[in-house]
Scaffold this motif. Structure first.
Motif, PDB file in Angstrom:
ATOM      1  N   GLU A 101      29.356  44.045  32.356  1.00 47.54           N
ATOM      2  CA  GLU A 101      30.440  44.019  31.363  1.00 47.54           C
ATOM      3  C   GLU A 101      31.799  43.730  31.985  1.00 47.54           C
ATOM      4  O   GLU A 101      32.819  44.297  31.579  1.00 47.54           O
ATOM      5  N   VAL A 102      31.856  42.836  32.958  1.00 49.84           N
ATOM      6  CA  VAL A 102      33.123  42.464  33.601  1.00 49.84           C
ATOM      7  C   VAL A 102      33.867  41.490  32.692  1.00 49.84           C
ATOM      8  O   VAL A 102      33.326  40.450  32.308  1.00 49.84           O
ATOM      9  N   THR A 103      35.097  41.830  32.333  1.00 46.40           N
ATOM     10  CA  THR A 103      35.891  40.980  31.447  1.00 46.40           C
ATOM     11  C   THR A 103      37.175  40.488  32.096  1.00 46.40           C
ATOM     12  O   THR A 103      37.876  39.664  31.514  1.00 46.40           O
ATOM     13  N   THR A 104      37.512  41.008  33.283  1.00 46.12           N
ATOM     14  CA  THR A 104      38.804  40.665  33.887  1.00 46.12           C
ATOM     15  C   THR A 104      38.656  39.763  35.105  1.00 46.12           C
ATOM     16  O   THR A 104      37.614  39.703  35.737  1.00 46.12           O
ATOM     17  N   GLN A 105      39.746  39.091  35.393  1.00 45.59           N
ATOM     18  CA  GLN A 105      39.859  38.242  36.579  1.00 45.59           C
ATOM     19  C   GLN A 105      41.180  38.569  37.257  1.00 45.59           C
ATOM     20  O   GLN A 105      42.218  38.377  36.625  1.00 45.59           O
ATOM     21  N   PRO A 106      41.240  39.131  38.459  1.00 46.69           N
ATOM     22  CA  PRO A 106      40.103  39.599  39.244  1.00 46.69           C
ATOM     23  C   PRO A 106      39.596  40.932  38.709  1.00 46.69           C
ATOM     24  O   PRO A 106      40.154  41.494  37.761  1.00 46.69           O
ATOM     25  N   VAL A 107      38.534  41.451  39.355  1.00 46.50           N
ATOM     26  CA  VAL A 107      37.979  42.759  39.000  1.00 46.50           C
ATOM     27  C   VAL A 107      37.892  43.586  40.282  1.00 46.50           C
ATOM     28  O   VAL A 107      37.660  43.038  41.357  1.00 46.50           O
ATOM     29  N   THR A 108      38.112  44.872  40.158  1.00 44.14           N
ATOM     30  CA  THR A 108      37.955  45.759  41.309  1.00 44.14           C
ATOM     31  C   THR A 108      36.496  46.170  41.411  1.00 44.14           C
ATOM     32  O   THR A 108      35.914  46.654  40.429  1.00 44.14           O
ATOM     33  N   CYS A 109      35.908  45.958  42.591  1.00 43.29           N
ATOM     34  CA  CYS A 109      34.507  46.327  42.785  1.00 43.29           C
ATOM     35  C   CYS A 109      34.342  47.825  42.600  1.00 43.29           C
ATOM     36  O   CYS A 109      35.044  48.622  43.231  1.00 43.29           O
ATOM     37  N   ALA A 110      33.411  48.213  41.748  1.00 43.53           N
ATOM     38  CA  ALA A 110      33.159  49.626  41.472  1.00 43.53           C
ATOM     39  C   ALA A 110      32.482  50.328  42.647  1.00 43.53           C
ATOM     40  O   ALA A 110      32.425  51.555  42.685  1.00 43.53           O
ATOM     41  N   HIS A 111      31.993  49.559  43.612  1.00 48.54           N
ATOM     42  CA  HIS A 111      31.246  50.139  44.728  1.00 48.54           C
ATOM     43  C   HIS A 111      32.079  50.230  46.014  1.00 48.54           C
ATOM     44  O   HIS A 111      32.063  51.257  46.681  1.00 48.54           O
ATOM     45  N   CYS A 112      32.787  49.160  46.368  1.00 47.03           N
ATOM     46  CA  CYS A 112      33.531  49.156  47.632  1.00 47.03           C
ATOM     47  C   CYS A 112      35.046  49.097  47.436  1.00 47.03           C
ATOM     48  O   CYS A 112      35.797  49.234  48.393  1.00 47.03           O
ATOM     49  N   GLY A 113      35.502  48.869  46.193  1.00 54.66           N
ATOM     50  CA  GLY A 113      36.931  48.900  45.911  1.00 54.66           C
ATOM     51  C   GLY A 113      37.700  47.622  46.185  1.00 54.66           C
ATOM     52  O   GLY A 113      38.912  47.573  45.951  1.00 54.66           O
ATOM     53  N   LEU A 114      37.033  46.573  46.687  1.00 56.21           N
ATOM     54  CA  LEU A 114      37.729  45.313  46.935  1.00 56.21           C
ATOM     55  C   LEU A 114      38.121  44.646  45.621  1.00 56.21           C
ATOM     56  O   LEU A 114      37.443  44.796  44.602  1.00 56.21           O
ATOM     57  N   SER A 115      39.223  43.907  45.667  1.00 61.27           N
ATOM     58  CA  SER A 115      39.643  43.103  44.514  1.00 61.27           C
ATOM     59  C   SER A 115      38.883  41.781  44.592  1.00 61.27           C
ATOM     60  O   SER A 115      38.984  41.044  45.567  1.00 61.27           O
TER      61      SER A 115
END
Length: 199
Positions: free
Chosen positions: A150-164
């Motif tokens: 359900e990713v709707t944004t660009q960029p997205v923050t990784c829910a696992h490692c926190g990277l943009s």
């Protein structure tokens, strides 16, 4: 409408009835209207050999009721994607030759269901797809290999490692996901504001 941008980007058509011994139809709430439209164009006896597998959040909702009114041979409602994929794998293990597969709904449903169908040995020519609903994406972080739905944004923050992550249009059919790569790898203090682009 989904605009194809690179060769790996999936393209979808409109579901049409196809000759076959059996018909297996998979849809989420958004795709249920495509199944209803397909039945309206199908031969009168189509429902007798039709099995519908539905991912629905509301068993008493309009979408579920519309599928029930089609009177398929079998209608199974699943509460979520993992339950549907497990049920689909079981149905495919028992499916014989001549089964036609119809996938309708959001891209995550189509991609993940198609992966299970292909793994079961069903030829791609027996699979028809129609996109309906949200353009939200399933994304894999190429750095930590975690998945986000359900990713709707660009960029997205990784829910696992926190990277943009910059969500690329590169699509992996094997993973049924778009690829997300670090957008600020050279300077992680640089913050790129997120914008909703996949609606």
């Amino acid at each position: 409408m989904i605009e194809p941008t690179i060769l790996s980007r999936p393209t979808y058509g409109t579901l049409e009835p196809r000759p076959g011994r059996a018909h297996l139809l998979i849809a989420d709430d958004a795709g249920s209207a495509a199944i209803v439209d397909l039945f309206a164009r199908a031969p009168a006896d189509f429902h007798e050999s039709a099995t519908i597998l539905s991912v629905t959040k509301d068993l008493s909702g309009d979408e579920a009721a519309a599928l029930h009114r089609l009177s398929p041979a079998t209608l199974t409602a699943c509460p979520d994607m993992p339950a549907m994929l497990n049920t689909l794998a079981g149905l495919l293990a028992e499916a014989g030759m001549g089964v036609q597969i119809y996938l309708a709904g959001t891209e995550p449903l189509i991609g993940q269901a198609m992966r299970v169908v292909i793994e079961a040995g069903i030829d791609h020519s027996a699979i028809a797809t129609e996109h309906r609903g949200s353009l939200a994406r399933r994304v894999q972080c190429v750095h930590c290999k975690g998945f986000m739905d359900e990713v709707t944004t660009q960029p997205v923050t990784c829910a696992h490692c926190g990277l943009s992550l910059f969500v690329r249009d590169h699509y992996s059919r094997r993973l049924a996901a778009f690829q997300g790569v670090c957008i600020n790898a050279e300077d992680q203090s640089e913050i790129v504001p997120a914008e909703e682009v996949f609606r």
